[in-house]
Design an enzyme around this catalytic site. Structure first.
Site, PDB file in Angstrom:
ATOM      1  CB  SER A   1      -0.922   0.004   1.229  1.00 42.24           C
ATOM      2  OG  SER A   1      -1.928  -0.971   1.065  1.00 42.24           O
TER       3      SER A   1
ATOM      4  CD  GLN B   1     -42.628 -10.853  -0.887  1.00 39.07           C
ATOM      5  OE1 GLN B   1     -42.840 -11.065   0.308  1.00 39.07           O
ATOM      6  NE2 GLN B   1     -43.326  -9.968  -1.561  1.00 39.07           N
TER       7      GLN B   1
ATOM      8  CD  GLN C   1     -26.513 -18.639   1.619  1.00 41.14           C
ATOM      9  OE1 GLN C   1     -25.287 -18.688   1.578  1.00 41.14           O
ATOM     10  NE2 GLN C   1     -27.227 -19.282   2.528  1.00 41.14           N
TER      11      GLN C   1
ATOM     12  CD  GLU D   1      -4.567  -2.807 -11.497  1.00 39.37           C
ATOM     13  OE1 GLU D   1      -5.175  -1.791 -11.815  1.00 39.37           O
ATOM     14  OE2 GLU D   1      -4.186  -3.666 -12.307  1.00 39.37           O
TER      15      GLU D   1
HETATM   16  N1  COS Z   1      -1.985  10.827 -10.871  1.00 39.94           N
HETATM   17  C1  COS Z   1      -0.975  11.721 -10.959  1.00 39.94           C
HETATM   18  N2  COS Z   1      -0.181  12.039  -9.908  1.00 39.94           N
HETATM   19  C2  COS Z   1      -0.438  11.418  -8.736  1.00 39.94           C
HETATM   20  C3  COS Z   1      -1.471  10.472  -8.587  1.00 39.94           C
HETATM   21  C4  COS Z   1      -2.264  10.184  -9.721  1.00 39.94           C
HETATM   22  N3  COS Z   1      -3.272   9.306  -9.652  1.00 39.94           N
HETATM   23  N4  COS Z   1      -1.476  10.030  -7.319  1.00 39.94           N
HETATM   24  C5  COS Z   1      -0.486  10.686  -6.685  1.00 39.94           C
HETATM   25  N5  COS Z   1       0.144  11.519  -7.544  1.00 39.94           N
HETATM   26  C6  COS Z   1       1.249  12.428  -7.261  1.00 39.94           C
HETATM   27  C7  COS Z   1       0.865  13.391  -6.149  1.00 39.94           C
HETATM   28  O1  COS Z   1       0.190  14.511  -6.655  1.00 39.94           O
HETATM   29  C8  COS Z   1       2.215  13.749  -5.572  1.00 39.94           C
HETATM   30  O2  COS Z   1       2.804  14.717  -6.407  1.00 39.94           O
HETATM   31  P1  COS Z   1       3.690  15.934  -5.780  1.00 39.94           P
HETATM   32  O3  COS Z   1       4.844  15.257  -5.088  1.00 39.94           O
HETATM   33  O4  COS Z   1       4.087  16.715  -6.976  1.00 39.94           O
HETATM   34  O5  COS Z   1       2.787  16.650  -4.838  1.00 39.94           O
HETATM   35  C9  COS Z   1       3.010  12.459  -5.729  1.00 39.94           C
HETATM   36  O6  COS Z   1       2.377  11.710  -6.767  1.00 39.94           O
HETATM   37  C10 COS Z   1       3.016  11.619  -4.482  1.00 39.94           C
HETATM   38  O7  COS Z   1       1.684  11.275  -4.195  1.00 39.94           O
HETATM   39  P2  COS Z   1       1.149  11.125  -2.722  1.00 39.94           P
HETATM   40  O8  COS Z   1       1.635  12.277  -1.897  1.00 39.94           O
HETATM   41  O9  COS Z   1      -0.301  10.915  -2.820  1.00 39.94           O
HETATM   42  O10 COS Z   1       1.875   9.806  -2.238  1.00 39.94           O
HETATM   43  P3  COS Z   1       1.621   8.976  -0.920  1.00 39.94           P
HETATM   44  O11 COS Z   1       2.864   8.242  -0.674  1.00 39.94           O
HETATM   45  O12 COS Z   1       1.037   9.834   0.137  1.00 39.94           O
HETATM   46  O13 COS Z   1       0.468   7.913  -1.196  1.00 39.94           O
HETATM   47  C11 COS Z   1      -0.992   6.361  -2.238  1.00 39.94           C
HETATM   48  C12 COS Z   1      -0.062   7.560  -2.332  1.00 39.94           C
HETATM   49  C13 COS Z   1      -1.160   5.726  -0.882  1.00 39.94           C
HETATM   50  C14 COS Z   1      -2.323   6.827  -2.761  1.00 39.94           C
HETATM   51  C15 COS Z   1      -0.307   5.392  -3.201  1.00 39.94           C
HETATM   52  O14 COS Z   1       0.899   4.921  -2.660  1.00 39.94           O
HETATM   53  C16 COS Z   1      -1.168   4.225  -3.564  1.00 39.94           C
HETATM   54  O15 COS Z   1      -2.024   4.332  -4.431  1.00 39.94           O
HETATM   55  N6  COS Z   1      -0.923   3.078  -2.891  1.00 39.94           N
HETATM   56  C17 COS Z   1      -1.514   1.847  -3.319  1.00 39.94           C
HETATM   57  C18 COS Z   1      -0.561   1.218  -4.282  1.00 39.94           C
HETATM   58  C19 COS Z   1      -1.220   0.262  -5.158  1.00 39.94           C
HETATM   59  O16 COS Z   1      -2.290   0.514  -5.686  1.00 39.94           O
HETATM   60  N7  COS Z   1      -0.553  -0.855  -5.342  1.00 39.94           N
HETATM   61  C20 COS Z   1      -1.012  -1.861  -6.222  1.00 39.94           C
HETATM   62  C21 COS Z   1       0.049  -2.079  -7.241  1.00 39.94           C
HETATM   63  S1  COS Z   1      -0.545  -2.872  -8.640  1.00 39.94           S
HETATM   64  S2  COS Z   1      -1.118  -4.605  -8.023  1.00 39.94           S
END
Ligand code: COS
Length: 380
Positions: free
Chosen positions: A131, A278, A336, A363
């Protein structure tokens, strides 16, 4: 607001439904039991453009939008969510090359990705970075005209089988998400190796393994975008990917609803069809209502991603959360209604139950979707 699909969109959906009925539905149970990777079926899917859904026509793709992609992926999932999701992941990684890659990268990789002669994996997750994707540790250190990759990716769809790996790796330690870059790595690159195939609850038609980099050298021109762009490229890929995983749940849930309706009209208990109780009708009514609500949200979110709306990431997260959780609930209700028979492999519903479960995790988990939705709500 127009809620009707265009004639072209309906024709695309019809084509995907026919392909599913002819090529996927008759074989999906066997792929599940035998853990068969249906390579020939993927090649046939690519002949219809399903390997290059949003690759531009100038690069050999079919250049469709996220809405058509959702319709295609939903239709394919009616037969096999696992195979449909695999096609979605290939499209996500291929789009990243087309959208952000250089002309050289496009020319080198897209022709064979479009035909699915080569299939692409998306490599973000690591054993200790799920995550919290931006905490990834795989490194890419520059050495002359090459980057040297070291590290391990986990849960990679297509791992060990696919020819192309789109990899997020750290090029700068001074910034967390801003220190990540994106690369294309060929399967036959020295230093690239794969773990054993994972044994999974579902998604048996697609291989999954860890991907290891041990002094794996790739040319500098294999970077997609600029140094430090990798995290944003990966997240933008996931905006569309999350729509498609939601579509996989909607397609699977529709199949189980249809199967449940057929079953309750045949099954006799207490001297009457169980459809005539029903309670049965109320359960079916809830399934149908929730399915259509989740589907409508999914299409709106797909349209927002297609139009690059400012709130697209939040809507994609809402759509994935709603579609995957609703889909799993509907499949469980369908099981079910099948009673004990639903627990047997003689009926498809148990396969769909197993396949859909992981959509609430990969994802981006449901919890991460709530995090993305919630933080946007309270941002100033
Ligand atoms: N599109 C474009 N830019 C994005 C974005 C998106 N969808 N999501 C984040 N960003 C950008 C942010 O705007 C930020 O940019 P700046 O540094 O310029 O401000 C940068 O990326 C970092 O983003 P953020 O601060 O949101 O990062 P975090 O570490 O706080 O967390 C989450 C991001 C938790 C949302 C992210 O890590 C996530 O989606 N985790 C789940 C991962 C996942 O889906 N894994 C599955 C892999 S495939 S099986």
């Amino acid at each position: 607001m127009n809620f009707d699909f265009t004639e072209e969109q309906q024709a695309i959906r019809d084509m995907a439904e026919k392909f599913t009925a002819d090529e996927i539905t008759p074989n999906a149970a066997e792929w599940d039991v035998e853990h068969t990777f249906p390579r020939q079926t993927l090649t046939k899917a690519a002949q219809l453009g399903f390997g290059s859904i949003y690759v531009g026509e100038d690069h050999g793709g079919v250049g469709l939008s996220r809405v058509e992609a959702a319709l295609i992926i939903e239709a394919l999932a009616y037969g096999c969510p696992s195979t449909s999701a695999f096609i979605s992941i290939h499209n996500m990684a291929t789009w990243m090359i087309d959208e952000f890659g250089s002309d050289t990268l496009r020319a080198k990789y897209l022709p064979k990705l479009v035909t699915m002669e080569n299939i692409a994996s998306y490599c973000l997750t690591e054993p200790n970075a799920g995550s919290d994707a931006a905490s990834l540790k795989t490194r890419a250190d520059r050495d002359g005209d090459e980057y040297v990759l070291n590290g391990t990716k986990a849960f990679i769809s297509g791992g060990g089988v696919n020819e192309i790996y789109v990899v997020m790796a750290r090029t700068d330690d001074s910034s967390k998400s801003g220190g990540i870059s994106c690369f294309v790595v060929d399967k036959d690159t020295p230093g690239l190796s794969f773990g054993a195939q994972e044994r999974k609850l579902g998604w048996h038609s697609q291989p999954t393994s860890s991907v290891m980099f041990n002094d794996c050298r790739i040319p500098v021109e294999n970077m997609i975008g600029k140094p430090g762009d990798g995290f944003k490229i990966a997240m933008q890929g996931l905006d569309g990917g999350r729509i498609n995983i939601g579509a996989c749940s909607i397609g699977g849930a529709q199949r189980c609803l249809d199967d449940a309706v057929a079953y309750v009209k045949e099954r006799i208990q207490f001297g009457q069809r169980i459809a005539d109780f029903q309670n049965t009708q109320f359960v079916l009514a809830e399934m149908k209502t929730k399915l259509e609500a989740a589907r409508a949200l999914l299409y709106v979110a797909a349209d927002k991603v297609a139009k690059a709306a400012v709130d697209k990431t939040q809507w994609a997260a809402m759509a994935k959360l709603m579609a995957t959780e609703t889909g799993s609930k509907i499949v469980n209700d369908a099981l079910q209604l099948h009673g004990g028979y639903g627990f047997l492999m003689d009926f498809p519903v148990e396969r769909f139950l197993r396949d859909l479960r992981v959509h609430e995790i990969l994802e981006g988990t449901s919890q991460i979707m709530k995090f993305v939705i919630g933080r946007e709500l309270i941002s100033d």
